[in-house]
Scaffold this active site. Structure first.
Site, PDB file in Angstrom:
ATOM      1  N   HIS A 101       0.874  -1.168   0.000  1.00 53.08           N
ATOM      2  CA  HIS A 101       0.000   0.000   0.000  1.00 53.08           C
ATOM      3  C   HIS A 101       0.919   1.228   0.000  1.00 53.08           C
ATOM      4  O   HIS A 101       2.023   1.178   0.565  1.00 53.08           O
ATOM      5  CB  HIS A 101      -0.861   0.081   1.259  1.00 53.08           C
ATOM      6  CG  HIS A 101      -1.875  -1.007   1.409  1.00 53.08           C
ATOM      7  ND1 HIS A 101      -1.575  -2.227   1.967  1.00 53.08           N
ATOM      8  CD2 HIS A 101      -3.199  -1.037   1.099  1.00 53.08           C
ATOM      9  CE1 HIS A 101      -2.667  -2.974   1.999  1.00 53.08           C
ATOM     10  NE2 HIS A 101      -3.664  -2.283   1.478  1.00 53.08           N
ATOM     11  N   ASP A 104       2.153   2.164   3.378  1.00 52.94           N
ATOM     12  CA  ASP A 104       3.063   1.213   4.024  1.00 52.94           C
ATOM     13  C   ASP A 104       4.508   1.605   3.787  1.00 52.94           C
ATOM     14  O   ASP A 104       5.338   1.570   4.697  1.00 52.94           O
ATOM     15  CB  ASP A 104       2.896  -0.203   3.453  1.00 52.94           C
ATOM     16  CG  ASP A 104       1.514  -0.756   3.628  1.00 52.94           C
ATOM     17  OD1 ASP A 104       0.931  -0.545   4.695  1.00 52.94           O
ATOM     18  OD2 ASP A 104       1.033  -1.408   2.698  1.00 52.94           O
ATOM     19  N   GLU A 232     -10.458  -6.667  -4.854  1.00 47.52           N
ATOM     20  CA  GLU A 232     -10.277  -7.676  -3.820  1.00 47.52           C
ATOM     21  C   GLU A 232     -11.558  -7.787  -2.994  1.00 47.52           C
ATOM     22  O   GLU A 232     -11.850  -6.905  -2.183  1.00 47.52           O
ATOM     23  CB  GLU A 232      -9.095  -7.327  -2.913  1.00 47.52           C
ATOM     24  CG  GLU A 232      -8.824  -8.389  -1.869  1.00 47.52           C
ATOM     25  CD  GLU A 232      -7.525  -8.166  -1.124  1.00 47.52           C
ATOM     26  OE1 GLU A 232      -7.482  -8.469   0.080  1.00 47.52           O
ATOM     27  OE2 GLU A 232      -6.555  -7.690  -1.752  1.00 47.52           O
ATOM     28  N   GLU A 268      -8.947 -13.561  -1.760  1.00 47.53           N
ATOM     29  CA  GLU A 268      -8.249 -13.879  -0.509  1.00 47.53           C
ATOM     30  C   GLU A 268      -9.005 -14.956   0.255  1.00 47.53           C
ATOM     31  O   GLU A 268     -10.231 -14.889   0.406  1.00 47.53           O
ATOM     32  CB  GLU A 268      -8.091 -12.643   0.364  1.00 47.53           C
ATOM     33  CG  GLU A 268      -7.415 -12.963   1.690  1.00 47.53           C
ATOM     34  CD  GLU A 268      -7.231 -11.764   2.585  1.00 47.53           C
ATOM     35  OE1 GLU A 268      -7.597 -11.847   3.776  1.00 47.53           O
ATOM     36  OE2 GLU A 268      -6.717 -10.735   2.098  1.00 47.53           O
ATOM     37  N   ASP A 307     -10.896 -11.108  10.578  1.00 53.59           N
ATOM     38  CA  ASP A 307      -9.839 -11.295   9.591  1.00 53.59           C
ATOM     39  C   ASP A 307      -8.494 -11.520  10.285  1.00 53.59           C
ATOM     40  O   ASP A 307      -7.742 -10.578  10.504  1.00 53.59           O
ATOM     41  CB  ASP A 307      -9.789 -10.036   8.713  1.00 53.59           C
ATOM     42  CG  ASP A 307      -9.171 -10.286   7.361  1.00 53.59           C
ATOM     43  OD1 ASP A 307      -8.795 -11.421   7.088  1.00 53.59           O
ATOM     44  OD2 ASP A 307      -9.083  -9.330   6.571  1.00 53.59           O
ATOM     45  N   ASP A 339      -0.616 -12.290   2.094  1.00 53.34           N
ATOM     46  CA  ASP A 339      -1.264 -11.254   2.911  1.00 53.34           C
ATOM     47  C   ASP A 339      -1.546 -11.889   4.269  1.00 53.34           C
ATOM     48  O   ASP A 339      -2.686 -12.183   4.629  1.00 53.34           O
ATOM     49  CB  ASP A 339      -2.543 -10.779   2.238  1.00 53.34           C
ATOM     50  CG  ASP A 339      -3.211  -9.644   2.997  1.00 53.34           C
ATOM     51  OD1 ASP A 339      -2.643  -9.191   4.006  1.00 53.34           O
ATOM     52  OD2 ASP A 339      -4.306  -9.222   2.596  1.00 53.34           O
TER      53      ASP A 339
END
Length: 437
Positions: A101, A104, A232, A268, A307, A339
């Site tokens: 990201h 990040d 996503e 994901e 999550d 991830d």
């Protein structure tokens, strides 16, 4: 230059009999599966956020992870040091790709202009390290969910200024992705959704999201970026209901808004679980719509309803995933992105290696098992035989569109009753898969 993981050398493949915790047991990058090396089939990617920015914080406690190289600041200097850490780790691990990201890798400034400048500074070093190591950018994305300005969403915010800010941030992130040779660009709508329909104009928000996507695509074309756009899916958390709920919801949005051929999906595992689906279901939905672009490889805890982003260790799950990916022939420009984050109890830097090695071995083993199942053909033959009534006669006419309702009625009036259906052999099929594990 200082080493940040001095106790770790290059991670090598040593085979299933190895007892070395810092070696691959199943991931042999040069081993060929269905015409592709494992390296090219799996295209492993390290995520920047959990791996190099994670602290071990959870909703009930402060961070626990020991990261000697990080001074805890959000300065540009610390971000530059973090690039060295990341590329040392990825080089020793042997991962060919990474993902980020924007926030990040580079700290957010007091203004958008300052944030852009910070991003440019870090991007220059990322490009330098990519050139030194050969590690590539799988995809970039923009963090449109952490800052309070995005409390009502980004592209779906009720405030047009927020839409404009998000557009400026995504514009820059696409440009940096392009500059770094990124092969994809991901959109995760963390706050693109709602908590309460009483105060929400859903139609307007969805229209704004579609407009945002077309604007992003127009800009990408204008600068020559030809990488794949990816949605996503995630059903909830942080919002109660997100507009990218699952693969089917995303595909409906894509088709309804003229985004076919522009946007595919990054699926994901943990998000599939939160949507009440299996990962295999989500992958197959995407695949049959020619929209399976990439995957985030992790898993959730079925006893926790949020999550957890744990590293994949379930060989059965990895086999299911690889059955779909091999059926598609791989992921093209996509990849298998971890991830995932180490547990807050696993606080030593070396635990990052243990986690990634385990995940890579898990997927490698799943790939070999799935390839063996496909090579034997027993499963494919069973499924083909189950639908054989559509290969000729009235079934073929149904599939080729030459049979009307009147034709079908006449056929059944003449035929009379239907012969008993054959068993689906549910337990036998599940036993069959277990034979290969």
């Amino acid at each position: 230059m200082a080493e940040y993981f001095p106790e770790v050398q290059s991670i090598q493949y040593e085979g299933p009999q190895s007892k070395n915790a810092l070696a691959f047991k199943h991931y042999n990058p040069d081993e060929v599966i269905e015409g592709q090396t494992m390296r090219d089939l799996l295209r492993f990617s390290v995520c920047y956020w959990h791996t190099f920015r994670g602290t071990g914080v959870d909703p009930f406690g402060a961070g626990t992870l020991v990261r000697p190289w990080d001074d805890g600041s959000n300065s540009v200097e610390n971000a530059l040091k973090r690039v060295d850490v990341a590329f040392e780790f990825m080089s020793k691990l042997g991962a060919p790709f990474y993902c980020w990201h924007d926030r990040d890798v580079a700290p957010e400034g007091a203004t958008l202009r300052e944030s852009h400048a910070n991003f440019d500074t870090i991007a220059a070093k990322l490009k330098e390290k990519q050139g030194e190591t050969g590690i590539k950018l799988l995809w970039g994305t923009a963090n449109l969910f952490s800052h309070p300005r995005f409390m009502h969403g980004a592209a779906t915010s009720c405030n047009a200024d927020v839409f404009a800010y998000a557009a400026a941030q995504v514009k820059k992130a696409i440009e940096v992705t392009y500059e770094l040779g990124g092969e994809n660009y991901v959109f995760w709508g963390g706050r693109e959704g709602y908590h309460n329909l009483y105060n929400t104009d859903m139609q307007r928000e969805l229209d704004h999201l579609a407009r945002f996507m077309h604007l992003a695509h127009d800009h990408a074309k204008s600068i020559g970026f030809t990488g794949q756009f990816l949605f996503e899916p995630k059903p909830k958390e942080p919002t109660k209901h997100q507009y990218d709920f699952d693969a089917a919801t995303c595909l409906n949005f894509i088709g309804r808004n003229g985004l076919d051929g522009i946007v595919k999906l990054n699926i994901e595992t943990n998000h599939a679980t939160l949507a009440g689906h299996t990962m295999m279901h989500e992958l197959e939905i995407a695949r049959i719509h020619n929209a399976l672009g990439s995957i985030d490889a992790n898993t959730g805890d079925l006893l926790l309803g949020w999550d957890t982003d744990q590293f994949p260790t379930d060989i059965y799950l990895a086999t299911q995933i690889m059955l779909v990916l091999l059926k598609q022939g791989g992921l093209g420009s996509g990849g298998t992105n971890f991830d995932a984050k180490v547990r807050r109890e696993s606080f030593d830097p070396v635990d990052l290696f243990h986690a990634h090695i385990g995940g890579m071995d898990c997927f490698a083993r799943g790939a070999k098992i799935a390839a063996a199942i496909r090579a034997d053909g027993v499963l494919d033959d069973f499924v083909k035989n189950r639908y054989r009534s559509y290969d000729s006669g009235i079934g073929a006419k149904i599939e080729d569109g030459t049979a009307s309702f009147a034709d079908l009625e006449a056929y059944m009036l003449e035929k009379g009753e239907i012969s008993p259906n054959e068993s689906g052999r549910q337990e036998w099929v599940e036993n069959l898969i277990n034979q290969y594990l």
